[in-house]
Design an enzyme around this catalytic site. Sequence first.
Site, PDB file in Angstrom:
ATOM      1  N   GLU A  69       8.103   4.654  22.736  1.00  0.00           N
ATOM      2  CA  GLU A  69       8.953   4.174  21.652  1.00  0.00           C
ATOM      3  C   GLU A  69      10.447   4.219  21.964  1.00  0.00           C
ATOM      4  O   GLU A  69      11.200   3.359  21.504  1.00  0.00           O
ATOM      5  CB  GLU A  69       8.693   4.999  20.375  1.00  0.00           C
ATOM      6  CG  GLU A  69       7.326   4.812  19.759  1.00  0.00           C
ATOM      7  CD  GLU A  69       7.211   3.506  18.986  1.00  0.00           C
ATOM      8  OE1 GLU A  69       8.183   2.732  18.982  1.00  0.00           O
ATOM      9  OE2 GLU A  69       6.154   3.264  18.393  1.00  0.00           O
ATOM     10  N   SER A 329     -28.281  47.890 -11.757  1.00  0.00           N
ATOM     11  CA  SER A 329     -28.115  49.272 -11.272  1.00  0.00           C
ATOM     12  C   SER A 329     -26.876  49.467 -10.413  1.00  0.00           C
ATOM     13  O   SER A 329     -26.655  50.579  -9.912  1.00  0.00           O
ATOM     14  CB  SER A 329     -29.348  49.683 -10.465  1.00  0.00           C
ATOM     15  OG  SER A 329     -30.508  49.709 -11.273  1.00  0.00           O
TER      16      SER A 329
END
Length: 687
Positions: A69, A329
């Site tokens: 680029e 329990s």
Amino acid sequence: MAGTAAALSWYASSLPPLDFAAARDRSTVVLDREGKLLRPFVTSDGRWKLPVGAGDVDPRYLAMLKAFEDKRFDDHAGIDPLGALRAAGQMLARGRIVSGGSTLTMQVARLLEPRQERSLAAKLRQAARAIALERRFGKTEILDLYLTLAPFGGNLEGVRAASFAYFGKEPKRLSTAEAALLVALPQSPETRRPDRFPEAARKARERVLARVEAAGLATPDEVAAAREEPVPTARRPFPNLAPHVAEQVVAATPGERSQRLTIDARWQASLEQLARERAIGQGPQLSIAILVADNETGEIRASVGGVDYFDAGRAGALDLTQALRSPGSALKPFIYALAFDNGLAHPETMLEDRPTRYGLYVPENFDLGFQGMVSARKALQLSLNLPAVELLSAVGPQRFLSRLKDTGAAIAMPKDGGAPGLAIGLGGLGITLTDLTRLYAGLARGGEVVPLRVKAQASGAAPSSSPPQAGGRESWRLVEPVAAWYVADTLLGAPPPLNAPPGRIAYKTGTSYGYRDAWAVGFDRRHTVGVWVGRPDNGAVPGLVGRIVAAPILFDAFARIGLDTRPFVQPPGTIAASSATLPPPLRHLRQDVPKTVAALATPGLKLAFPPEGARIDLAASAVDGAPQLNLKVSGGVAPFTWLVDGAPVMAAVKRREAAWQPPGKGFVRISVIDAAGASESVSVRLQ
């Protein structure tokens, strides 16, 4: 060119200021304790735009990007004169714009100020903006803007979002083919989307690879291998670890764009997979919740709120770690802990496992059988109901409930509005997996309960809890260290699940009435893990038993996070004795001593001195230079046994006054037990 740059600079000064809102508007991300992405969220307009900088991507990708680029990016001041001349020559030769000669800085300007037309005026405006950007920001900052704003097709913005969507990973380590594709896409993101136009994406990648090879950024063999690598043809889902917690922290602080948690992403992924695997064989409507807490810090290291967040049949969107359910329990260890703490019992105290009626309440064991006389240790390890109810009767259900609530636990009671009964010891109340895990972590900490938190603290920040705890407390004393160690040592001997090694994890299971909830909570020196299994709609599941269903998941979870095999630290004051060698009041739970007329008329036991919460100056009460504390009791039946922090210090004292020499300063819990088994305790501070 100097004159051109000056003219563009003058032109830039006449333009309105750039709006950087697009750069600031990013996806909120939730990170784990090491900064790994747990879950991102879309922006307000539905885009994936993850925060990213040059340091977050593969350096080779950056080299490819510049080569393709803007190969003079590191040297120019916003515009590339050679690139501009090349673009102008192509336009004159063909009569139209072929390549704009745009630098990366000019592309950033276009992304910050989008315009549809591709005209010379638009290019001049971008060039002027680029020069202004170069004067305001450094090269790395401009590169960061490009990496954040570049479009990659659909609602993907920024290279990090694209890397996750197309490759399922961070852009830190991209292959040559992956990096080349990400370089190619922003030029024409909609026509090159690999999930819609894979052939166009492949051709664009090919052009980048050719440039990469020409620039010497990759060897011919690497380029050849990259050309053979398939182009992704579908988008991958973004990470969605700990989705329930992520939603909660984002909702609590919506302004924070980056939320770091105490969760370990690796553990979280492993335990979410464990929950999915185990739920498959349990039915389509069943779900599993798992919580892992660090005992020392209270940090939540993993939180599985359900089996599948997107499974409506399992109500996956509900966080079941926060659901109030019956623990069965699983609360029994705290009954024993309070009994040990109050001097009512010792692990070797003998209890009766036989049919007993408490008014209209007639408890039964899970297997409907009876063991006869058993030690408290064995009764807890076998999860016998009748001894637990007997102990709760001695402790007092209201005292038991108040002690749990005093730690900040959210307890839901039946809506009948009456006083708590003995059934609360066997699951007759509601509690969350989070609170239950926190209470067990308190046992691992020697009886001190701390808040659990999921938000990571900044360096030097004051401790905080998440969710916030009532009153801003940092810890609560549930029981003294001796009592906590007795329970931990007892639970370490609980029978493990089938094929699991014994004596590795201190744990307890629970099964609620009607087989609606299966629980298993356990701890080692470092971590506490809580597991809940059941239907989110509270429906019954035949065979849903904690020991059979939840306990194997608990042991598997410890295997995945790593087990700390160090023994629990035994505090001073513990008694290693058999039932026969214990002090007489601790040998049996004596609630049925025959009452004579004189005994019936005896006032109830009360610890007259010191009073609850007293601050006692040891220097003022010293005898011959040695600190001494006078103890006084009223009522009760002699002889009396005195305990400090759960350990006997004087036994069979017939007088109602006694003298005890403290070993030092600090908080202590003083208890007295009379011959009939009645007890009274106070907490005082010696200074």
